[in-house]
Enzyme design. Structure first.
Site, mmCIF file in Angstrom:
data_model
loop_
_atom_site.group_PDB
_atom_site.id
_atom_site.type_symbol
_atom_site.label_atom_id
_atom_site.label_comp_id
_atom_site.label_asym_id
_atom_site.label_seq_id
_atom_site.Cartn_x
_atom_site.Cartn_y
_atom_site.Cartn_z
ATOM 1 N N ASP A 1 0.863 -1.175 0.000
ATOM 2 C CA ASP A 1 0.000 0.000 0.000
ATOM 3 C C ASP A 1 0.907 1.236 0.000
ATOM 4 O O ASP A 1 1.735 1.394 0.888
ATOM 5 C CB ASP A 1 -0.889 -0.024 1.256
ATOM 6 C CG ASP A 1 -1.901 1.103 1.260
ATOM 7 O OD1 ASP A 1 -2.868 1.007 0.493
ATOM 8 O OD2 ASP A 1 -1.718 2.079 2.015
ATOM 9 N N GLU B 1 -1.524 -1.563 -6.117
ATOM 10 C CA GLU B 1 -2.768 -1.045 -6.685
ATOM 11 C C GLU B 1 -2.476 -0.456 -8.054
ATOM 12 O O GLU B 1 -1.461 0.212 -8.244
ATOM 13 C CB GLU B 1 -3.341 0.044 -5.776
ATOM 14 C CG GLU B 1 -3.893 -0.486 -4.473
ATOM 15 C CD GLU B 1 -4.427 0.640 -3.597
ATOM 16 O OE1 GLU B 1 -5.638 0.703 -3.398
ATOM 17 O OE2 GLU B 1 -3.614 1.447 -3.133
ATOM 18 N N ASP C 1 -3.272 1.214 7.027
ATOM 19 C CA ASP C 1 -2.422 0.918 5.866
ATOM 20 C C ASP C 1 -2.122 -0.581 5.772
ATOM 21 O O ASP C 1 -2.064 -1.144 4.687
ATOM 22 C CB ASP C 1 -1.110 1.710 5.942
ATOM 23 C CG ASP C 1 -1.353 3.205 5.858
ATOM 24 O OD1 ASP C 1 -2.247 3.603 5.074
ATOM 25 O OD2 ASP C 1 -0.680 3.970 6.572
#
Ligand SMILES: [Zn+2]
Length: 399
Positions: A188, A272, A368
């Site tokens: 992340d 991501e 997170d």
């Protein structure tokens, strides 16, 4: 497998060589700016960006113009490469996925210039701590701190502040490597924490950066009180430039260390698939990711965030390819609101920037880390779909 790598060293030109380098850089900068103005004009009148081939034909025409006769002082390969870079910059700008910023005009006062020499083997030569460059430069000394492995394809000379550097781009063939680790991890990315891994590892940004930012603000306040273009003003401006370079160097070194560590430890890194522009939009806080990256509100932070994210991904991808590992990019929807334990998805789960408390099962975790675990789970899901032969979900990646 063909590996491309760069070796960068401090260049030590004599005064005469530095003079010639500045002249070459000046011509190249002119061609970049003139080409940029020309392409902007074409865009404004509804045309497409010309191909690189057409751009280089323009260069031939400019050289014949009387008012641009000085371009004869430049080195044609350098000038053509500038137009190639300009073409690439526009392509990256119009690429929906990258959505890079439009190219900008370069000023001499930016203190950053670069020229690229292609066909290295044809026009250049390398001997211990010296490199022979064309266009009247001759043999230039450089501080060779390590062996240059591989076949040098081209060399780029850059000026940063008062220093010159040379970077050799090499290619070499190696057997396709097998990653030493079998681990898979979710990552992340953020601004308060540079990267958080699903195994709980946290990489915080370098501490010294905050102090430098404060120093920078102080220097800029001082600059605003000086008479514009006075010698004191110029002196102050140089100080600011130097600090900018220092900050960028620190940040880059740190990012290299972080990506090397992650790449060494994990064969599969799930990230991501963030569109760069989405990332900075979320700085102000959107309904999808409330208040995320609140620290990134200012324009400066936003730019750093954009570049940092793109650079983090780029480095992970090439380092994984060296080691035989992979980077898998997954759809970022709901990774910050979903409970990594039971799957309950709600905005309310996200108590604050840093706390995640699931309203359904009571699972508590750093927000997170929870996000990174969801990213890892989404990666597993993508891989499972591939194994079962089902259609791919909306994920893309370098695999
Ligand atoms: Zn839960």
């Amino acid at each position: 497998m063909l590996i491309q790598k760069a070796f960068k060293f401090r260049l030590e030109p004599t005064d005469i060589q530095a003079l010639r380098l500045r002249q070459l850089c000046g011509c190249a900068r002119f061609v970049w700016n003139y080409g940029l103005a020309e392409t902007k004009r074409l865009l404004d009148s509804g045309n497409k960006i010309p191909s690189y081939f057409d751009l280089s034909k323009l260069l031939t025409a400019w050289k014949k113009q009387e008012d641009m006769a000085f371009l004869a002082e430049g080195y044609t390969d350098n000038l053509q490469q500038k137009l190639k870079d300009l073409h690439t910059a526009w392509k990256r700008c119009f690429d929906k996925k990258l959505a890079a910023n439009a190219p900008v005009f370069k000023k001499k006062s930016d203190g950053r210039d670069s020229i690229r020499f292609v066909n290295f083997n044809k026009y250049c030569e390398l001997r211990a701590r010296r490199v022979k460059m064309p266009s009247g430069l001759g043999w230039i000394k450089f501080r060779q701190s390590r062996e240059i492995a591989g076949n040098v394809k081209n060399a780029t000379i850059t000026q940063k502040g008062e220093h010159w550097f040379i970077s050799f781009q090499v290619e070499f063939e190696v057997a396709s490597p097998k990653h030493p680790s079998t681990s898979m991890v979710g990552l992340d990315a953020g601004i308060s924490k540079l990267a958080t891994l699903s195994d709980g590892t946290v990489f915080t940004p370098v501490n010294s950066l905050k102090a430098s930012q404060e120093k920078l603000a102080k220097l800029q306040r001082k600059l605003s009180r000086k008479v514009k273009f006075s010698s004191n003003w110029k002196k102050q401006k140089r100080k600011i430039q130097k600090l900018h370079t220092q900050i960028a160097d620190t940040r880059r070194d740190y990012l290299q260390k972080v990506t090397t560590t992650i790449s060494k430890n994990h064969a599969m890194i799930v990230i991501e698939d963030l569109k760069v522009s989405n990332l900075s939009k979320s700085a102000a806080g959107t309904t999808d990711k409330p208040g995320r990256n609140v620290a990134a509100k200012s324009g400066l932070n936003k730019a750093i965030l954009d570049q940092g994210w793109y650079e983090l991904r780029r480095q992970l991808e090439y380092k994984q390819s060296w080691r035989g590992g992979q980077v898998l990019a997954i759809n970022p929807a709901y990774t910050s609101q979903k409970c990594a334990c039971c799957g309950h998805t709600s905005k309310e789960n996200r108590k604050s920037q840093s706390r995640f408390v699931c309203l359904a099962c009571g699972y508590k975790e750093n927000a997170d880390i929870n996000g990174a675990r969801n990213i890892l789970a989404a990666g597993h899901a993508v891989l499972a779909c591939e194994v079962n032969g089902a259609s791919m979900p909306s994920a893309t990646g370098t695999r």
